[in-house]
Motif scaffolding. Structure first.
Motif, PDB file in Angstrom:
ATOM      1  N   MET A   1       0.875  -1.203   0.047  1.00  0.00           N
ATOM      2  CA  MET A   1      -0.098   0.037  -0.135  1.00  0.00           C
ATOM      3  C   MET A   1       0.913   1.272  -0.102  1.00  0.00           C
ATOM      4  N   LEU A   2       0.328   2.227  -0.863  1.00  0.00           N
ATOM      5  CA  LEU A   2       0.936   3.670  -0.818  1.00  0.00           C
ATOM      6  C   LEU A   2      -0.386   4.576  -0.268  1.00  0.00           C
ATOM      7  N   VAL A   3      -0.081   5.740   0.138  1.00  0.00           N
ATOM      8  CA  VAL A   3      -1.190   6.607   0.586  1.00  0.00           C
ATOM      9  C   VAL A   3      -0.662   8.095   0.318  1.00  0.00           C
ATOM     10  N   GLY A   4      -1.804   8.858   0.106  1.00  0.00           N
ATOM     11  CA  GLY A   4      -1.770  10.371  -0.046  1.00  0.00           C
ATOM     12  C   GLY A   4      -0.574  10.584  -0.851  1.00  0.00           C
ATOM     13  N   ASP A   5       0.216  11.605  -0.605  1.00  0.00           N
ATOM     14  CA  ASP A   5       1.096  12.219  -1.433  1.00  0.00           C
ATOM     15  C   ASP A   5       2.069  11.443  -2.006  1.00  0.00           C
ATOM     16  N   GLY A   6       2.458  10.237  -1.172  1.00  0.00           N
ATOM     17  CA  GLY A   6       3.320   9.101  -1.679  1.00  0.00           C
ATOM     18  C   GLY A   6       2.863   8.578  -2.947  1.00  0.00           C
ATOM     19  N   ALA A   7       1.590   8.041  -2.651  1.00  0.00           N
ATOM     20  CA  ALA A   7       0.836   7.549  -3.992  1.00  0.00           C
ATOM     21  C   ALA A   7       0.788   8.331  -5.103  1.00  0.00           C
ATOM     22  N   LYS A   8       0.419   9.543  -4.928  1.00  0.00           N
ATOM     23  CA  LYS A   8       0.376  10.610  -5.881  1.00  0.00           C
ATOM     24  C   LYS A   8       1.868  10.496  -6.508  1.00  0.00           C
ATOM     25  N   GLN A   9       2.801  10.795  -6.052  1.00  0.00           N
ATOM     26  CA  GLN A   9       4.309  10.655  -6.441  1.00  0.00           C
ATOM     27  C   GLN A   9       4.679   9.326  -7.252  1.00  0.00           C
ATOM     28  N   PHE A  10       4.321   8.498  -6.717  1.00  0.00           N
ATOM     29  CA  PHE A  10       4.500   7.328  -7.515  1.00  0.00           C
ATOM     30  C   PHE A  10       3.729   7.169  -8.618  1.00  0.00           C
ATOM     31  N   ALA A  11       2.401   7.549  -8.736  1.00  0.00           N
ATOM     32  CA  ALA A  11       1.703   7.460 -10.045  1.00  0.00           C
ATOM     33  C   ALA A  11       2.378   8.471 -10.901  1.00  0.00           C
ATOM     34  N   LEU A  12       2.740   9.771 -10.518  1.00  0.00           N
ATOM     35  CA  LEU A  12       3.296  10.526 -11.430  1.00  0.00           C
ATOM     36  C   LEU A  12       4.595  10.146 -12.210  1.00  0.00           C
ATOM     37  N   GLU A  13       5.256   9.318 -11.233  1.00  0.00           N
ATOM     38  CA  GLU A  13       6.564   8.897 -11.729  1.00  0.00           C
ATOM     39  C   GLU A  13       6.195   7.782 -12.496  1.00  0.00           C
ATOM     40  N   GLN A  14       5.198   6.958 -12.734  1.00  0.00           N
ATOM     41  CA  GLN A  14       4.748   5.967 -13.729  1.00  0.00           C
ATOM     42  C   GLN A  14       4.140   6.475 -14.766  1.00  0.00           C
ATOM     43  N   GLY A  15       4.276   7.594 -14.922  1.00  0.00           N
ATOM     44  CA  GLY A  15       3.592   8.318 -16.329  1.00  0.00           C
ATOM     45  C   GLY A  15       1.920   8.687 -16.078  1.00  0.00           C
TER      46      GLY A  15
END
Length: 322
Positions: A132-146
Motif C-alpha cells: 500500500m501507498l497513500v496520500g502524497d506518496g501514492a500520487k508521487q509514485f503515480a506521476l513517476e509511472q507516467g
C-alpha cells in the motif's frame, strides 16, 4: 421485521447448518468459467470491458483492471473515480486495491488528482516491494509511472458539495448512498482475481479511508477457494475483516451466498441496531458459483458469463429477496 430474539435464533441455526456442511457438498464438478461479477448497476458496463479480455482467454487480473477502469472514468458514477463526491474539504480522494491468484496485491489510499487508482494499485503490486501507498506518496509514485495529474472534481460534484456545505448533514452509507465497485473474475485457466475502487463516503472527513483499499476488508482472493468484495459502510467491514471472513466461510463449505449471509449476520448480531446501516458482500468461488447478501434491500450486482449478462437483486436481511 423479526424481533432481535428471533433473528438471533435464525442466525444460530443457519450458522450451525453451514458449519455442518461437508466441503462443497453436493456441488457439481463442472466449472463455470470464464465469469465476472461486480457490485451495483454500474458493474454492467464494467463487466463488458472485463469480458472482452476473458472471452479471448485472457487473465482475470487484466480483465478486472480493464473492467473497473470504466466507472473510474465515468463522471456519471458519482461514487467512483472521476466525478466522485468529494470530502468535506471539497477534495476528491480515491482508494483502490487489486489482488491476483498468487496472493500478490497492491493498494492506494487517499490518492488525489489521478483518475485511475486501480492501475496505480496494480503498479504498486508489480513494481514495488510494498502492498500500500497513500496520500502524497501514492500520487508521487503515480506521476513517476507516467500518470497524468488532473482535476477530478466535476462541476456537478462541486455544486453538490457547495449545497452540502449549507447544512453539513452527515450522510450514513445506506440504500440511498450506493458506493464503490468491487469486481471478481474467474478466467479460462481457472484463476481468480479481484479489484475494488471508490471515491469513498460523500463528504467524509479529510483523510478518511474506508475498507475498499484494505486487503481482507474490502477485497480478498484465495485461489484455492474463492474471492469476495464488499459494499456499504466501510468501517464495519474493517472491524470484521469482512471479505476474508466470507472466503473462510466458503473454505468451510458454504456456498457464496451462504458465506455472504453468515458474514452479514455476524455483523448484524454485533451491531444490535443493524437496521440503520448497510453492509453487503459479493462472492465468487472456484467453480464459478456466485452469490451476495446484505442488510438493506436495494443492493444489486452484475454478472457476465457465456450465457449472457444479468443484473441481479441481492437478498437481504431486512428485505428478503429484494
Amino acid at each position: 421485521m423479526s424481533s432481535r430474539r428471533d433473528f438471533l435464533k435464525l442466525s444460530a441455526i443457519t450458522g450451525a447448518v453451514g458449519m455442518l456442511m461437508p466441503k462443497f457438498a453436493g456441488a457439481s464438478t463442472k466449472v463455470n468459467k470464464p465469469i465476472v461479477v461486480s457490485t451495483w448497476e454500474h458493474g454492467t458496463p464494467a463487466n463488458e470491458a472485463a469480458w472482452q479480455v476473458l472471452e479471448k482467454g485472457g487473465r482475470a487480473l487484466d480483465a478486472i483492471e480493464a473492467g473497473v477502469r470504466v466507472p473510474e472514468a465515468d463522471p456519471k458514477v458519482r461514487t467512483v473515480g472521476y466525478g466522485g463526491y468529494p470530502d468535506r474539504n471539497g477534495k476528491v480522494t480515491l482508494d483502490a486495491c487489486i489482488m491476483d491468484e498468487n496472493m500478490n496485491c497492491g493498494s492506494v489510499a487517499f490518492l488525489q488528482d489521478i483518475k485511475h487508482p486501480i492501475s496505480v494499485a496494480r503498479l504498486v503490486m508489480e513494481k514495488t516491494p510494498h502492498v500500500m501507498l497513500v496520500g502524497d506518496g501514492a500520487k508521487q509514485f503515480a506521476l513517476e509511472q507516467g500518470f497524468k495529474e488532473e482535476n477530478l472534481l466535476t462541476p456537478e460534484s462541486e455544486a453538490d458539495w457547495q449545497q452540502w456545505l449549507k447544512d453539513q448533514k452527515v450522510q450514513m452509507i445506506n440504500i440511498e448512498n450506493h458506493d464503490t465497485i468491487g469486481m471478481l473474475a474467474l478466467d479460462e485457466a481457472g484463476n481468480l482475481s479481484g479489484a475494488c475502487t471508490t471515491s469513498g463516503a460523500a463528504y467524509k472527513m479529510h483523510g478518511r479511508v474506508g475498507d475498499s483499499p484494505l486487503i481482507g476488508a474490502g477485497l480478498y482472493v484465495d485461489n484455492e477457494v474463492g474471492a469476495a468484495t464488499a459494499t456499504g459502510m466501510g468501517e464495519l467491514m474493517i472491524k470484521t475483516v469482512g471479505c476474508h471472513l466470507v472466503v473462510e466461510l466458503m473454505r468451510q463449505g458454504a456456498s457464496p451466498e451462504q458465506a455472504c449471509r453468515q458474514a452479514v449476520e455476524r455483523i448484524a448480531r454485533k451491531l444490535g441496531d443493524y437496521a440503520q446501516f448497510q453492509v453487503g458482500f459479493l462472492a465468487l468461488n472456484k467453480r464459478g458459483e456466485y452469490g451476495a447478501y446484505c442488510i438493506q434491500s436495494g443492493f444489486n450486482y452484475a454478472v457476465r458469463q457465456q450465457s449472457g449478462a444479468q443484473l441481479i437483486d441481492g437478498k437481504s436481511l431486512l428485505g428478503g429477496q429484494a
